[in-house]
Design a protein around this motif. Structure first.
Motif, short mmCIF file in Angstrom:
data_model
loop_
_atom_site.label_atom_id
_atom_site.label_comp_id
_atom_site.label_asym_id
_atom_site.label_seq_id
_atom_site.Cartn_x
_atom_site.Cartn_y
_atom_site.Cartn_z
N PHE A 1 6.66 3.48 -18.77
CA PHE A 1 7.32 4.62 -19.40
C PHE A 1 8.44 5.15 -18.51
N GLY A 2 9.47 5.70 -19.17
CA GLY A 2 10.56 6.37 -18.48
C GLY A 2 10.55 7.85 -18.87
N ARG A 3 11.73 8.42 -18.94
CA ARG A 3 11.83 9.86 -19.19
C ARG A 3 11.58 10.18 -20.67
N ALA A 4 11.29 11.44 -20.92
CA ALA A 4 11.07 11.92 -22.28
C ALA A 4 12.36 11.79 -23.08
N HIS A 5 12.21 11.62 -24.40
CA HIS A 5 13.36 11.47 -25.29
C HIS A 5 13.26 12.54 -26.37
#
Length: 228
Positions: free
Chosen positions: A55-59
Motif C-alpha cells: 500500500f501507498g498513500r491514501a487517495h
C-alpha cells in the motif's frame, strides 16, 4: 508476471520469468480457494509467504488507497481472496482500478472495513502477502517468483558485487531489474533478459549480470532540440 526473455533485446520468446502468482484466467477462480487465516506471528521474511503488493498513500477522503501490485496483471491481485498484511491482519480488496496517468502496476483500491481517509492512511507502507502454496508451482525451471529475486545480491561476470535487487518492475516495455548500488546512490534499471542476466543463483542468493559500463552513470543533460 515478470519474464526474462532470451536473445539480446528486452523482448523475445521463451526464457525465464519471475511472478508473484498465477494470473489471467486462473486468477478469477483462485478467489474461490480456501482463504488463509492471518497469523500475527508471521514475520515478513517467512519463506512460505510471497509478497503480492504494498500500500501507498491514501487517495481522496472516502477510504481509497494506492497499491503497488506485483502481479503480472496488476489488477489480478484482487482475484486471490484475502491477503495477509505484514502485521498479520487479514486484508480483502473490494474494488480495484488503475491509478490514472501512472505506471500500470500502481492501483487505487478499496479495502473491506476501511471507509475514510484515516483508515486508508493507516495502511501506508503495509506489504501484502499470500501463502506460496496457494499460488501453485512455477511452470518450469526458468520461472521464478518476484519475491525470490528481490533482495538478492547482484554481481558482475567477474564476481564484483554491484548491489542488490530492489524491485522487478515492468512499465509496459518488458521486465526490468531495479538494482540498488552497493556504494549508494540512485538505483539503476537493467533489462531482465538472458543477455544482461546470464545466471540466476537463487539458492546462493545472487544474480550474475553483464551490465553496460554506464549502468549507474547519472543521466546527462538533454540535448537541445534541433531546428526545424
Amino acid at each position: 508476471m515478470a519474464r526474462r526473455p532470451g536473445g539480446n533485446t528486452p523482448h523475445g520468446d521463451g526464457g525465464r520469468r519471475a511472478r508473484p502468482g498465477r494470473i489471467g484466467s486462473d486468477a478469477a477462480t483462485s478467489a474461490h480457494r480456501p482463504k488463509a487465516e492471518a497469523d500475527p506471528a508471521l514475520p515478513e521474511t517467512d519463506p512460505s509467504l510471497v509478497r503480492m503488493g504494498e500500500f501507498g498513500r491514501a487517495h481522496g477522503l472516502n477510504g481509497e488507497v494506492r497499491l503497488k501490485s506485483y502481479t503480472g496483471d496488476p489488477q489480478a491481485i484482487a482475484g486471490y481472496g484475502a491477503l495477509i498484511g505484514a502485521d498479520g491482519r487479514r486484508v480483502e480488496l473490494t474494488d480495484v482500478r488503475q491509478a490514472g496517468g501512472s505506471a500500470p502496476d500502481l492501483l487505487v483500491v478499496r479495502v473491506k472495513g476501511v471507509a475514510d481517509r484515516t483508515g486508508a492512511e493507516a495502511l501506508n507502507r503495509l506489504a501484502l502477502y499470500l501463502p506460496r502454496e496457494r499460488l501453485g508451482n512455477v511452470a518450469d525451471e526458468d520461472e521464478f517468483f518476484t519475491a525470490d529475486l528481490v533482495g538478492l545480491s547482484v554481481v558482475d561476470t567477474g564476481g564484483a558485487v554491484l548491489g542488490t535487487v530492489a524491485d522487478v518492475p515492468n512499465y509496459g516495455g518488458g521486465d526490468l531489474l531495479e538494482i540498488k548500488p552497493a556504494l549508494g546512490g540512485a538505483t539503476a534499471l537493467l533489462p531482465f533478459t538472458k543477455a544482461f542476466v546470464p545466471e540466476l543463483d537463487i539458492p546462493n542468493g545472487r544474480i550474475v549480470v553483464d551490465p553496460p559500463e554506464d549502468l549507474f552513470a547519472p543521466a546527462g543533460p538533454r540535448p537541445p532540440d534541433e531546428p526545424v
